[in-house]
Design a protein around this motif. Structure first.
Motif, PDB file in Angstrom:
ATOM      1  N   GLU A 122       0.811  -1.212   0.000  1.00 21.17           N
ATOM      2  CA  GLU A 122       0.000   0.000   0.000  1.00 21.17           C
ATOM      3  C   GLU A 122       0.843   1.260   0.000  1.00 21.17           C
ATOM      4  N   ASP A 123       2.042   1.186   0.521  1.00 24.58           N
ATOM      5  CA  ASP A 123       2.946   2.338   0.528  1.00 24.58           C
ATOM      6  C   ASP A 123       3.466   2.557  -0.889  1.00 24.58           C
ATOM      7  N   THR A 124       3.289   3.767  -1.379  1.00 25.48           N
ATOM      8  CA  THR A 124       3.686   4.065  -2.768  1.00 25.48           C
ATOM      9  C   THR A 124       5.191   4.016  -2.980  1.00 25.48           C
ATOM     10  N   THR A 125       5.950   3.956  -1.890  1.00 19.91           N
ATOM     11  CA  THR A 125       7.404   3.867  -2.043  1.00 19.91           C
ATOM     12  C   THR A 125       7.891   2.420  -2.045  1.00 19.91           C
ATOM     13  N   GLN A 126       6.971   1.467  -1.901  1.00 16.51           N
ATOM     14  CA  GLN A 126       7.348   0.062  -1.839  1.00 16.51           C
ATOM     15  C   GLN A 126       7.347  -0.569  -3.238  1.00 16.51           C
ATOM     16  N   ARG A 127       8.210  -1.561  -3.392  1.00 17.78           N
ATOM     17  CA  ARG A 127       8.255  -2.299  -4.650  1.00 17.78           C
ATOM     18  C   ARG A 127       6.930  -3.015  -4.877  1.00 17.78           C
ATOM     19  N   GLY A 128       6.395  -2.917  -6.085  1.00 18.10           N
ATOM     20  CA  GLY A 128       5.128  -3.545  -6.432  1.00 18.10           C
ATOM     21  C   GLY A 128       3.953  -2.612  -6.354  1.00 18.10           C
ATOM     22  N   SER A 129       4.157  -1.435  -5.803  1.00 18.80           N
ATOM     23  CA  SER A 129       3.047  -0.489  -5.713  1.00 18.80           C
ATOM     24  C   SER A 129       2.754   0.159  -7.061  1.00 18.80           C
ATOM     25  N   GLN A 130       3.681   0.113  -7.967  1.00 19.64           N
ATOM     26  CA  GLN A 130       3.459   0.593  -9.321  1.00 19.64           C
ATOM     27  C   GLN A 130       4.298  -0.219 -10.303  1.00 19.64           C
ATOM     28  N   TRP A 131       3.911  -0.172 -11.566  1.00 24.73           N
ATOM     29  CA  TRP A 131       4.581  -0.967 -12.598  1.00 24.73           C
ATOM     30  C   TRP A 131       5.938  -0.337 -12.947  1.00 24.73           C
ATOM     31  N   PRO A 132       6.926  -1.153 -13.256  1.00 20.17           N
ATOM     32  CA  PRO A 132       8.238  -0.583 -13.609  1.00 20.17           C
ATOM     33  C   PRO A 132       8.170   0.237 -14.899  1.00 20.17           C
ATOM     34  N   GLU A 133       9.263   0.938 -15.158  1.00 17.04           N
ATOM     35  CA  GLU A 133       9.401   1.633 -16.439  1.00 17.04           C
ATOM     36  C   GLU A 133       9.257   0.636 -17.586  1.00 17.04           C
ATOM     37  N   GLN A 134       8.774   1.112 -18.710  1.00 21.27           N
ATOM     38  CA  GLN A 134       8.691   0.230 -19.868  1.00 21.27           C
ATOM     39  C   GLN A 134      10.088  -0.148 -20.348  1.00 21.27           C
ATOM     40  N   TRP A 135      10.166  -1.321 -20.911  1.00 22.84           N
ATOM     41  CA  TRP A 135      11.429  -1.780 -21.487  1.00 22.84           C
ATOM     42  C   TRP A 135      11.710  -0.992 -22.772  1.00 22.84           C
ATOM     43  N   PRO A 136      12.952  -0.568 -23.025  1.00 23.36           N
ATOM     44  CA  PRO A 136      14.176  -0.922 -22.285  1.00 23.36           C
ATOM     45  C   PRO A 136      14.618   0.116 -21.258  1.00 23.36           C
ATOM     46  N   ALA A 137      13.781   1.152 -21.007  1.00 21.19           N
ATOM     47  CA  ALA A 137      14.188   2.190 -20.057  1.00 21.19           C
ATOM     48  C   ALA A 137      14.434   1.609 -18.674  1.00 21.19           C
ATOM     49  N   ARG A 138      13.722   0.573 -18.312  1.00 18.57           N
ATOM     50  CA  ARG A 138      13.848  -0.010 -16.973  1.00 18.57           C
ATOM     51  C   ARG A 138      15.210  -0.675 -16.757  1.00 18.57           C
ATOM     52  N   LEU A 139      15.890  -0.987 -17.856  1.00 20.04           N
ATOM     53  CA  LEU A 139      17.192  -1.649 -17.728  1.00 20.04           C
ATOM     54  C   LEU A 139      18.222  -0.739 -17.073  1.00 20.04           C
ATOM     55  N   GLU A 140      18.204   0.541 -17.426  1.00 22.16           N
ATOM     56  CA  GLU A 140      19.260   1.460 -16.994  1.00 22.16           C
ATOM     57  C   GLU A 140      18.861   2.349 -15.822  1.00 22.16           C
ATOM     58  N   LYS A 141      17.590   2.556 -15.646  1.00 23.35           N
ATOM     59  CA  LYS A 141      17.127   3.476 -14.607  1.00 23.35           C
ATOM     60  C   LYS A 141      16.980   2.769 -13.275  1.00 23.35           C
ATOM     61  N   PRO A 142      17.521   3.359 -12.204  1.00 24.74           N
ATOM     62  CA  PRO A 142      17.349   2.736 -10.882  1.00 24.74           C
ATOM     63  C   PRO A 142      15.861   2.614 -10.540  1.00 24.74           C
ATOM     64  N   PRO A 143      15.445   1.511  -9.958  1.00 22.89           N
ATOM     65  CA  PRO A 143      14.030   1.355  -9.575  1.00 22.89           C
ATOM     66  C   PRO A 143      13.581   2.495  -8.667  1.00 22.89           C
ATOM     67  N   ALA A 176      24.820   5.477  -1.617  1.00 23.86           N
ATOM     68  CA  ALA A 176      23.368   5.497  -1.606  1.00 23.86           C
ATOM     69  C   ALA A 176      22.868   4.551  -2.687  1.00 23.86           C
ATOM     70  N   ALA A 177      21.815   3.810  -2.403  1.00 26.84           N
ATOM     71  CA  ALA A 177      21.384   2.716  -3.273  1.00 26.84           C
ATOM     72  C   ALA A 177      21.227   3.110  -4.745  1.00 26.84           C
ATOM     73  N   PRO A 178      20.560   4.234  -5.074  1.00 28.80           N
ATOM     74  CA  PRO A 178      20.444   4.582  -6.498  1.00 28.80           C
ATOM     75  C   PRO A 178      21.810   4.859  -7.139  1.00 28.80           C
ATOM     76  N   ASP A 179      22.686   5.517  -6.409  1.00 25.01           N
ATOM     77  CA  ASP A 179      24.026   5.783  -6.940  1.00 25.01           C
ATOM     78  C   ASP A 179      24.823   4.494  -7.078  1.00 25.01           C
ATOM     79  N   ASP A 180      24.646   3.609  -6.139  1.00 21.79           N
ATOM     80  CA  ASP A 180      25.328   2.315  -6.191  1.00 21.79           C
ATOM     81  C   ASP A 180      24.908   1.539  -7.436  1.00 21.79           C
ATOM     82  N   PHE A 181      23.618   1.546  -7.689  1.00 20.00           N
ATOM     83  CA  PHE A 181      23.064   0.874  -8.863  1.00 20.00           C
ATOM     84  C   PHE A 181      23.682   1.441 -10.145  1.00 20.00           C
ATOM     85  N   SER A 182      23.673   2.755 -10.277  1.00 25.49           N
ATOM     86  CA  SER A 182      24.196   3.398 -11.489  1.00 25.49           C
ATOM     87  C   SER A 182      25.695   3.177 -11.640  1.00 25.49           C
ATOM     88  N   ALA A 183      26.410   3.249 -10.531  1.00 25.38           N
ATOM     89  CA  ALA A 183      27.854   3.035 -10.577  1.00 25.38           C
ATOM     90  C   ALA A 183      28.199   1.620 -11.008  1.00 25.38           C
TER      91      ALA A 183
END
Length: 925
Positions: free
Chosen positions: A706-727, A741-748
């Motif tokens: 139910e929390d909008t910041t939780q995984r599964g509360s909304q659909w991911p970015e469409q492919w292929p944008a979801r490949l490179e963009k941090p969740p 920080a997790a998003p920076d870690d992902f991108s790095a």
């Protein structure tokens, strides 16, 4: 000074036999008999000598001096000396006319044949000449070529004329090829060269060589010399052994900078002759000059003998030095061609949380070790690395033979099961002690057919099973066609082609949108996985699973075809995937009893299906009216309503003659709360939907976030944008695996692997990527390695070890797939499944709790012959692995170390051991 090729830059006379002898004789003669010459008014010979020198100047130049080049000037200066005539025969410059030299000497002798002083000075030999010459040289240096005073006006005038003559002679001797004869003379030459480098240095300090048309001995032009000039400033940074044994120079790792951009990575020893005259410092030159002047006064005539030995040694070594220069220069050029520009120092990454991916910058200050040093150290380490441990491999003797899967073929454990009604006998039962033997090859094994042809046919000898063809031949699953197994249709539900079936599904439910909204699919009961194989054409990746059962080798067929698949069954434990990760779950007549025992198995699909995702069910209960089918359909209808699944579509494919029902999972909890009967029940709050490794199944549902910041509360970015963009659900307040920080870690991590793959893996490891289709990353973290391979025609099984940070949900979120696994056990796949296995900083940690030999045996099992293994780990672990695979006769493509870090790229051979080890727990009675 008009031309550098003829005039010495410091206006000093060079030392040569001809010049020094004439100078000393004439000087002594003039000093002692000057008055007699004036009295007799006999000045003809002196004038004649000067006139001959002036008149024949141009002619002598033409005969003596070839077109002067930088290298030629250098060589003549080094060769100039005061070697006695008998010692320099045959050693001089071939362009110098001996007739002219002897004729000139004869004229000098005739001019002074009546002089008794000349005979005395000549008889005094080289000893007297050398001493007087030393004094004269020093005197001239101090007085800066002032006219010598003899106490007589006429003698002074004659000295001036002689100075002019000597200036002319000096120009001639500058281009001569005479060898140096004494240590004093060699030091004098170095002094001269140092002094003459003042102007040259001003040209080279700026990194340019202004003599564009000049050529060195090795054929390099001025630009080549200009590139080497800076390298001289760092004489401790190079070793001529700049390549490892296998020929890899480290450049393809992206960690070796361009030599031209980094002047600290060259050895002056290999090019000393070529660079020294142009790059000597003035300060060292002045010091040399002082030292040489002092030493020249102390030299005795005994140095002649030593000089002769020096001359002979130098002559003998010149060829070897020239060869060394050429070889070293060619090595540098080859390195420069292969080294990527702007290489980074961090591609060989440090392990674990210490890694700072964003701090990988290009080395510019020489603080990093050179490739030559690294390669030398590695070669020394390699000499004994293969002999550290005596590995003796054996061949596994089991009932399954070439198809042995240790955790699925444990006959002893299966026999001890109390019941098999929940397919317990198809689940994992690993032996207490992992096997360390090697699985045999099927007879006649051949290199697999490459993708995409492999989707249509495979070698029969590689998977020599015909039962499936006999069972399903009428359904176009697989057929035996000569020496091939062919796959004409695809499956029971799409006998006339999988692509039409795939498109029919999207026509029925446009929101599915293959390759955009829907990217990751789970195919349950996949058969030979043709559904997943043709979904690649729609830019969709599919995790296919089926049990190892009476439908013999169906998953093995899929993997041999180049389609992702694992051997698994929906039995008593959860599937090894996180919760809420698959966009679509598909079942085409998968024979799974979804409705029994409170819908436990369908509820497991509900756990792994993303909120808003679809369940596509293509089975006989959807479109047939048999009693059993009707009962199943009614049970499924009731169960799906209780689960709040919405029936979106039910259509029949007229071409294939099958019906497809499509359900959608809810995105909120409203339906769950409004149910009149709480069956199936909602799982306890303490129930973690992501926990799945050997966790028993329960007949309960997990609620939607139910929390909008939780995984599964909304659909991911469409492919292929979801490949490179941090969740979106990765928060900056979270700490990533590598400490950022997790998003920076992902991108790095993504940038890191793009760089490693591009600069190292694609070109530097000796891998033909056209032959690679099935890839496994044994420790995937964020899936950056798989993401970096996106443009290749490969798929990657991303494995997240159970004792590593649980990042598998992130991998699915970016449109990739993977699985949990414990590498102390065997993987649920057939032998010879993968073309490439990648292990990044896994084995060093794994060997603390597992038998590393068993792990390497498992890698050998899952790799195809000629498959590749890439290991990135600490240097000690890399050496251990190298020793093991060498004992299996694997080919080492590249091994590399930097500090405590190492990298290994090897290729599996077709070799199998002769000694046999019988695994009693895997032998059927």
């Amino acid at each position: 000074m008009a031309q550098v090729r003829y005039t010495r830059l410091d206006n000093r006379r060079p030392s040569s036999n001809y010049c020094s002898t004439v100078t000393v004789v004439v000087f002594v003669a003039l000093c002692l008999v000057g008055i007699w010459m004036m009295t007799s008014s006999y000045v003809g010979p002196a004038q004649n000598v000067d006139e001959v020198s002036l008149d024949n100047k141009d002619g002598i130049k033409k005969q003596m001096t070839p077109p002067a080049e930088e290298g030629n000037v250098q060589n003549s200066e080094e060769a100039a000396g005061e070697t006695p005539n008998e010692e320099k025969k045959g050693d001089g410059d071939a362009s110098f006319p001996e007739v002219d030299e002897s004729s000139s000497k004869q004229d000098d002798q005739e001019e002074k044949k009546e002089e008794k002083t000349k005979e005395e000075s000549t008889s005094s030999g080289d000893e007297s000449s050398s001493k007087q010459e030393d004094q004269e040289e020093k005197k001239e240096e101090n007085t800066k070529e002032e006219p010598t005073s003899s106490g007589d006006e006429s003698a002074s005038k004659q000295g001036d004329q002689e100075e002019k003559k000597d200036e002319k002679t000096k120009e001639e001797s500058t281009s001569s090829g005479d060898e140096s004869s004494t240590k004093q003379e060699e030091q004098e030459e170095r002094k001269d060269e140092t002094a003459s480098s003042g102007e040259t240095k001003s040209e080279t300090e700026g990194g340019e060589n202004k003599n564009d048309d000049s050529k060195s001995e090795n054929g390099f032009d001025g630009n080549d010399l200009g590139e080497k000039k800076d390298l001289k400033d760092h004489p401790d940074e190079e070793n001529p052994e700049s390549k490892s044994e296998n020929g890899f120079d480290g450049s393809d790792l992206g960690e070796k900078e361009d030599l031209k951009d980094h002047p600290d990575e060259e050895n002056p020893d290999s090019n000393d002759k070529q660079t020294k005259p142009e790059t000597e410092d003035n300060e060292s030159g002045e010091n040399q000059k002082k030292t040489t002047a002092d030493e020249s006064e102390k030299k005795s005539s005994d140095d002649d003998t030593e000089a002769k030995g020096d001359k002979e040694t130098k002559t003998g070594n010149e060829g070897a030095e020239t060869k060394t220069e050429k070889e070293s220069t060619e090595t540098i050029v080859e390195q420069e061609k292969s080294i990527p520009k702007n290489g980074t120092s961090g591609d060989l990454s440090p392990p674990g949380a210490q890694l700072e991916l964003l701090n990988e910058t290009t080395a510019q200050n020489g603080s990093f070790t050179t490739q030559a040093t690294e390669s030398k150290n590695e070669k020394e380490a390699q000499k004994g690395s293969g002999d550290q441990v005596d590995f003796k491999w054996t061949l596994c003797n089991t009932t399954a033979g070439p198809d042995y899967i240790p955790c699925l073929d444990n006959v002893q454990a299966i026999k001890s099961l109390k019941t098999t009604k929940h397919y317990e006998h198809r689940e994992r039962h690993c032996p207490d002690t992992p096997s360390t033997c090697l699985v045999p090859l099927p007879e006649g094994y051949k290199r697999p057919i490459e993708w995409p042809k492999s989707r249509e046919k495979i070698w029969y000898t590689n998977v020599p099973h015909t039962k499936l063809a006999e069972y399903k031949g009428h359904q176009n699953w697989v057929k035996v066609t000569g020496e091939f197994l062919t796959f004409p249709g695809g499956g029971t539900q799409f006998k006339h082609g999988a692509l039409h079936y795939i498109d029919f599904i999207q026509e029925s439910v446009p929101d599915i949108s293959w390759g955009k909204r829907s990217r990751v699919v789970l195919d349950v009961g996949c058969g030979v996985a043709s559904f997943g194989g043709f979904l690649f054409d729609r830019d969709v990746t599919t995790m296919s699973l089926a049990p190892k059962d009476e439908h013999e080798a169906q998953v093995q067929f899929a993997l041999e075809r180049g389609i992702p698949a694992i051997s698994a069954v929906m039995g008593t434990t959860r599937l090894p995937f996180p919760g809420r990760v698959f966009d679509i779950v598909h079942c085409a007549r998968c024979r799974v009893p979804w409705h029994i025992e409170g819908g436990k198995l369908l509820l497991e699909l509900n756990r792994v299906l993303r909120p808003g995702g679809f369940f596509v069910w293509s089975a006989t209960p959807v479109y047939q009216k048999k009693t059993e089918d009707v009962e199943i359909w009614e049970a499924m209808t009731e169960l799906t309503k209780k689960m709040c699944w919405e029936l979106i579509s039910i259509n029949k494919d007229k071409i294939n003659g099958v019906g497809v029902a499509t359900y959608k999972k809810p995105t909120s909890n409203e339906c769950y709360k409004s149910r009149s009967e709480q069956q199936p029940p909602i799982c306890a709050d303490s129930d973690d939907p992501n926990a799945s490794w050997k966790v028993p199944l329960e007949a309960c549902m997990h609620t939607a976030p139910e929390d909008t910041t939780q995984r599964g509360s909304q659909w991911p970015e469409q492919w292929p944008a979801r490949l490179e963009k941090p969740p979106f659900w990765l928060s900056s307040s979270q700490t990533g695996v590598y400490g950022k920080a997790a998003p920076d870690d992902f991108s790095a991590d993504y940038e890191h692997w793009k760089r490693v793959v591009t600069k190292s893996y694609l070109n530097g490891l000796g891998i033909n990527w056209a032959s690679v289709r099935n890839v496994m990353d044994m420790k995937a973290v964020y899936g950056g390695f798989a993401a970096a391979l996106r443009d290749l025609k490969v798929w990657v099984m991303n494995v997240v070890p159970i004792d590593s940070p649980d990042t598998l949900a992130i991998i699915y979120e970016r449109g990739l797939f993977g699985i949990y696994h414990d590498w102390c056990e065997s993987f649920s796949t057939y032998p010879r499944s993968y073309d490439l296995v990648h292990a990044d900083h896994l084995l060093s940690k794994l060997k603390q709790r597992c038998n590393l030999t068993a792990v390497i045996a498992e890698v050998d099992r899952v790799l195809r012959p000629e498959g590749k293994l890439i290991v990135r780990d600490d240097a000690k672990t890399v050496q251990e692995v190298e020793a093991m695979v060498k004992a299996m006769k694997w080919e080492v493509h590249m091994t590399y170390s930097k500090g405590k870090e190492g990298l290994l790229s090897v290729q599996k051979s077709i070799w199998r051991p002769e000694d046999v080890q019988t695994l009693t727990y895997a032998i059927a009675a």
